[in-house]
Enzyme design. Structure first.
Site, PDB file in Angstrom:
ATOM      1  CG  ASP A 175      -2.189  -0.701   1.192  1.00  0.00           C
ATOM      2  OD1 ASP A 175      -2.402  -1.504   0.177  1.00  0.00           O
ATOM      3  OD2 ASP A 175      -3.197  -0.692   1.995  1.00  0.00           O
ATOM      4  CB  CYS A 202     -22.047  -1.962  -5.511  1.00  0.00           C
ATOM      5  SG  CYS A 202     -21.475  -0.191  -4.811  1.00  0.00           S
TER       6      CYS A 202
HETATM    7  C1  B12 Z   1      -6.615   3.520  -2.903  1.00  0.00           C
HETATM    8  C2  B12 Z   1      -7.140   1.940  -2.196  1.00  0.00           C
HETATM    9  C3  B12 Z   1      -8.296   1.943  -2.020  1.00  0.00           C
HETATM   10  C4  B12 Z   1      -9.561   2.974  -2.570  1.00  0.00           C
HETATM   11  C5  B12 Z   1      -9.812   2.912  -4.087  1.00  0.00           C
HETATM   12  C6  B12 Z   1     -10.075   1.574  -4.556  1.00  0.00           C
HETATM   13  C7  B12 Z   1      -9.823   1.467  -6.156  1.00  0.00           C
HETATM   14  N1  B12 Z   1     -10.653   0.628  -6.553  1.00  0.00           N
HETATM   15  O1  B12 Z   1      -9.013   1.881  -6.468  1.00  0.00           O
HETATM   16  C8  B12 Z   1     -10.574   2.506  -1.539  1.00  0.00           C
HETATM   17  C9  B12 Z   1     -10.819   3.047  -0.296  1.00  0.00           C
HETATM   18  C10 B12 Z   1     -12.020   2.765  -2.290  1.00  0.00           C
HETATM   19  C11 B12 Z   1     -10.389   0.964  -1.389  1.00  0.00           C
HETATM   20  C12 B12 Z   1     -11.190   0.063  -0.996  1.00  0.00           C
HETATM   21  C13 B12 Z   1     -10.926  -1.382  -0.944  1.00  0.00           C
HETATM   22  N2  B12 Z   1      -9.646  -1.841  -0.915  1.00  0.00           N
HETATM   23 CO1  B12 Z   1      -8.242  -0.997  -1.470  1.00  0.00          CO
HETATM   24  N3  B12 Z   1      -6.631   0.049  -1.876  1.00  0.00           N
HETATM   25  C14 B12 Z   1      -6.089   0.909  -2.222  1.00  0.00           C
HETATM   26  C15 B12 Z   1      -4.623   1.267  -2.681  1.00  0.00           C
HETATM   27  C16 B12 Z   1      -3.884   1.678  -1.641  1.00  0.00           C
HETATM   28  C17 B12 Z   1      -4.341   1.863  -4.167  1.00  0.00           C
HETATM   29  C18 B12 Z   1      -5.238   1.348  -5.358  1.00  0.00           C
HETATM   30  C19 B12 Z   1      -5.266   2.024  -6.525  1.00  0.00           C
HETATM   31  O2  B12 Z   1      -4.169   2.395  -6.945  1.00  0.00           O
HETATM   32  N4  B12 Z   1      -6.387   2.481  -7.231  1.00  0.00           N
HETATM   33  C20 B12 Z   1      -6.309   3.096  -8.499  1.00  0.00           C
HETATM   34  C21 B12 Z   1      -6.891   2.113  -9.565  1.00  0.00           C
HETATM   35  C22 B12 Z   1      -6.625   2.933 -10.838  1.00  0.00           C
HETATM   36  O3  B12 Z   1      -5.777   1.050  -9.529  1.00  0.00           O
HETATM   37  P1  B12 Z   1      -6.331  -0.345  -9.101  1.00  0.00           P
HETATM   38  O4  B12 Z   1      -7.847  -0.593  -9.316  1.00  0.00           O
HETATM   39  O5  B12 Z   1      -5.545  -0.951  -7.916  1.00  0.00           O
HETATM   40  O6  B12 Z   1      -5.814  -1.262 -10.609  1.00  0.00           O
HETATM   41  C23 B12 Z   1      -6.234  -0.922 -11.676  1.00  0.00           C
HETATM   42  C24 B12 Z   1      -5.120  -0.242 -12.348  1.00  0.00           C
HETATM   43  O7  B12 Z   1      -3.960  -0.666 -12.034  1.00  0.00           O
HETATM   44  C25 B12 Z   1      -5.287  -0.377 -13.952  1.00  0.00           C
HETATM   45  N5  B12 Z   1      -3.868  -0.652 -14.855  1.00  0.00           N
HETATM   46  C26 B12 Z   1      -3.555  -1.658 -15.223  1.00  0.00           C
HETATM   47  N6  B12 Z   1      -2.382  -1.600 -15.763  1.00  0.00           N
HETATM   48  C27 B12 Z   1      -2.095  -0.414 -15.761  1.00  0.00           C
HETATM   49  C28 B12 Z   1      -1.169   0.399 -16.168  1.00  0.00           C
HETATM   50  C29 B12 Z   1      -1.367   2.079 -16.293  1.00  0.00           C
HETATM   51  C30 B12 Z   1      -0.243   2.766 -16.765  1.00  0.00           C
HETATM   52  C31 B12 Z   1      -2.380   2.667 -15.615  1.00  0.00           C
HETATM   53  C32 B12 Z   1      -2.369   3.984 -15.469  1.00  0.00           C
HETATM   54  C33 B12 Z   1      -3.231   1.708 -14.925  1.00  0.00           C
HETATM   55  C34 B12 Z   1      -3.238   0.514 -15.035  1.00  0.00           C
HETATM   56  O8  B12 Z   1      -6.007  -1.650 -14.019  1.00  0.00           O
HETATM   57  C35 B12 Z   1      -6.122  -2.209 -12.543  1.00  0.00           C
HETATM   58  C36 B12 Z   1      -7.520  -2.951 -12.507  1.00  0.00           C
HETATM   59  O9  B12 Z   1      -8.436  -2.336 -12.618  1.00  0.00           O
HETATM   60  C37 B12 Z   1      -4.371  -0.585  -2.798  1.00  0.00           C
HETATM   61  C38 B12 Z   1      -2.925  -0.845  -2.625  1.00  0.00           C
HETATM   62  C39 B12 Z   1      -2.089  -0.389  -3.852  1.00  0.00           C
HETATM   63  N7  B12 Z   1      -0.969   0.042  -3.637  1.00  0.00           N
HETATM   64  O10 B12 Z   1      -2.360  -1.112  -4.750  1.00  0.00           O
HETATM   65  C40 B12 Z   1      -5.305  -1.056  -1.919  1.00  0.00           C
HETATM   66  C41 B12 Z   1      -6.021  -2.352  -2.251  1.00  0.00           C
HETATM   67  C42 B12 Z   1      -6.362  -2.338  -3.822  1.00  0.00           C
HETATM   68  N8  B12 Z   1      -7.140  -2.539  -1.429  1.00  0.00           N
HETATM   69  C43 B12 Z   1      -7.448  -3.615  -1.063  1.00  0.00           C
HETATM   70  C44 B12 Z   1      -8.574  -3.900  -0.161  1.00  0.00           C
HETATM   71  C45 B12 Z   1      -8.672  -5.342   0.261  1.00  0.00           C
HETATM   72  C46 B12 Z   1      -9.841  -3.303  -0.433  1.00  0.00           C
HETATM   73  C47 B12 Z   1     -11.209  -3.491  -0.014  1.00  0.00           C
HETATM   74  C48 B12 Z   1     -11.786  -4.957  -0.208  1.00  0.00           C
HETATM   75  C49 B12 Z   1     -11.419  -3.096   1.390  1.00  0.00           C
HETATM   76  C50 B12 Z   1     -12.828  -3.355   2.209  1.00  0.00           C
HETATM   77  N9  B12 Z   1     -13.069  -4.491   2.342  1.00  0.00           N
HETATM   78  O11 B12 Z   1     -13.267  -2.506   2.484  1.00  0.00           O
HETATM   79  C51 B12 Z   1     -11.984  -2.455  -0.731  1.00  0.00           C
HETATM   80  C52 B12 Z   1     -12.486  -2.874  -2.043  1.00  0.00           C
HETATM   81  C53 B12 Z   1     -13.210  -1.947  -3.191  1.00  0.00           C
HETATM   82  C54 B12 Z   1     -13.158  -2.269  -4.691  1.00  0.00           C
HETATM   83  N10 B12 Z   1     -14.186  -2.976  -4.930  1.00  0.00           N
HETATM   84  O12 B12 Z   1     -12.116  -2.080  -5.075  1.00  0.00           O
HETATM   85  C55 B12 Z   1      -6.487  -4.712  -1.378  1.00  0.00           C
HETATM   86  C56 B12 Z   1      -7.062  -5.453  -2.397  1.00  0.00           C
HETATM   87  C57 B12 Z   1      -6.692  -7.042  -2.417  1.00  0.00           C
HETATM   88  C58 B12 Z   1      -7.524  -7.637  -3.411  1.00  0.00           C
HETATM   89  N11 B12 Z   1      -7.651  -9.100  -3.439  1.00  0.00           N
HETATM   90  O13 B12 Z   1      -7.539  -7.003  -4.626  1.00  0.00           O
HETATM   91  C59 B12 Z   1      -5.045  -3.758  -1.920  1.00  0.00           C
HETATM   92  C60 B12 Z   1      -4.278  -4.327  -3.024  1.00  0.00           C
HETATM   93  C61 B12 Z   1      -4.399  -3.276  -0.449  1.00  0.00           C
HETATM   94  C62 B12 Z   1      -3.413  -4.499  -0.174  1.00  0.00           C
HETATM   95  N12 B12 Z   1      -2.196  -4.447  -0.153  1.00  0.00           N
HETATM   96  O14 B12 Z   1      -3.710  -5.827  -0.108  1.00  0.00           O
HETATM   97  N13 B12 Z   1      -8.946   0.701  -1.613  1.00  0.00           N
END
Ligand code: B12
Length: 309
Positions: free
Chosen positions: A85, A149
């Site tokens: 994270d 949701c």
């Molecule tokens: C900010 C954050 C949140 C935010 C925003 C969530 C979101 N969907 O982004 C909030 C507070 C809402 C949240 C909620 C939850 N979270 Co959270 N969260 C994070 C955090 C710190 C960053 C996520 C992030 O970067 N989001 C931004 C979006 C854009 O990225 P992403 O969805 O993760 O990934 C996408 C991009 O990577 C994109 N992508 C792929 N390739 C590329 C390349 C480029 C260049 C770009 C731009 C994008 C891209 O595709 C991906 C898939 O959609 C991560 C830890 C981490 N460092 O990743 C934990 C994390 C994602 N959370 C986690 C958890 C457990 C949760 C919850 C389940 C907690 C709960 N029970 O309440 C919920 C689930 C909500 C959901 N359905 O997503 C876990 C997920 C585990 C898993 N099995 O997936 C993580 C990984 C933490 C951990 N270290 O375990 N979370």
């Protein structure tokens, strides 16, 4: 969560000067934390706490394990940087690329045979490791998560409007929550599992054995709404030391509990809400006013405009 935008560049490239410029590999770890429903661990009464927060704070546990991996790589002459994270790494996207699982329509990383209740951690390293095959998405036509949701936060598959997500609202969001969202939040007081609870991949998940579960809760939560509402910041921090719940702080949790009471449809909670009208924090007092109106109107959760008088 402005930091997400501020670190977008580093996030998009682990070879960014802010990460590991000569990186060659990303190691991804998924640590399961599935556990069966247990009312004693679910939260204050009434109120539900997301499963990930029932036990010890995963940041602390996983960090210790990843540090060992980091040290091993460094001792072998490589640069290495772990992250759980805190550092800007797209953990889920890397987990999919590394073949650990696939990103489901609910945005969660799903490990077939294990489920989505896994924590993720990464180590970015200059070591040249043989890559695993990325895993292709396996949701098929299923949309159970999108439909489940409570606040309609999904704009579509893989697209979450975090500003509507109950997890964001209960844990990260400061201040008042929009009345129409309050009325839809049901009984969640910290995080939300709605989009994971319905996932077919979680039906077969098996909880880790208690003696090999590093996240196992040390004590049941067993807290009453009254106790939480009366808690000051310092007592709250002490009570939730080592627990993910610490992040929300006393005021946000009190606000969430008040919202859950208002959504309960149970008029026995009226006296607690009356008391909450005098809470030290304005945000709790205001949420209590709206919660009282919802309860008084006898509205079941998720209907109508909570601000209607
Ligand atoms: C900010 C954050 C949140 C935010 C925003 C969530 C979101 N969907 O982004 C909030 C507070 C809402 C949240 C909620 C939850 N979270 Co959270 N969260 C994070 C955090 C710190 C960053 C996520 C992030 O970067 N989001 C931004 C979006 C854009 O990225 P992403 O969805 O993760 O990934 C996408 C991009 O990577 C994109 N992508 C792929 N390739 C590329 C390349 C480029 C260049 C770009 C731009 C994008 C891209 O595709 C991906 C898939 O959609 C991560 C830890 C981490 N460092 O990743 C934990 C994390 C994602 N959370 C986690 C958890 C457990 C949760 C919850 C389940 C907690 C709960 N029970 O309440 C919920 C689930 C909500 C959901 N359905 O997503 C876990 C997920 C585990 C898993 N099995 O997936 C993580 C990984 C933490 C951990 N270290 O375990 N979370």
């Amino acid at each position: 969560m402005e930091w997400l935008a501020e670190t977008a560049e580093v996030r998009a490239d682990p070879r960014h000067p802010g990460m590991v410029p000569r990186a060659r590999s990303v190691l991804v770890v998924a640590a399961p934390y599935a556990r069966p429903n247990d009312p004693a661990r679910m939260g204050p009464s009434p109120g539900r706490v997301a499963r990930y927060a029932w036990g010890r704070d995963y940041h602390n546990v996983l960090r210790r394990q990843l540090r060992k991996l980091e040290r091993m790589l460094r001792e072998a002459g490589h640069e290495a940087r772990y992250s759980v994270d805190a550092r800007p790494v797209f953990e889920r996207a890397w987990a999919q690329r590394a073949g650990v699982g696939f990103v489901g329509k609910n945005c969660c990383l799903i490990v077939p045979g294990v489920g989505s209740h896994v924590f993720l951690g990464t180590v970015v390293t200059t070591a040249e490791l043989e890559p695993d095959e990325p895993m292709a998405p396996r949701c098929g036509r299923c949309t159970l998560c999108l439909d489940a949701c409570p606040t309609g936060a999904f704009l579509g598959p893989h697209r979450l409007d975090a500003r509507r997500c109950v997890s964001y609202l209960t844990i990260e969001h400061e201040g008042a929550i929009a009345p129409e969202l309050e009325a839809q939040m049901g009984d969640w007081v910290f995080g939300c599992d709605a989009c994971q609870d319905v996932c077919p991949y979680n039906r077969t998940e098996r909880p880790p054995a208690p003696d090999s579960d590093p996240y196992a809760p040390s004590a049941p939560l067993e807290l009453s709404a009254e106790a939480l509402l009366a808690m000051g910041d310092e007592t709250y921090r002490e009570r939730f030391e080592g627990s993910p719940l610490r992040r929300a702080g006393a005021t946000r949790l009190a606000r969430n509990v008040v919202i859950a009471l208002g959504n309960s449809g149970d008029r026995r909670h009226l006296p607690v809400l009356e008391e909450a009208r005098h809470h030290r924090a304005p945000v709790v007092r205001e949420a209590a006013e709206r919660a009282l109106r919802r309860l008084d109107a006898g509205e079941p959760a998720r209907t109508g405009d909570a601000d209607d008088r």
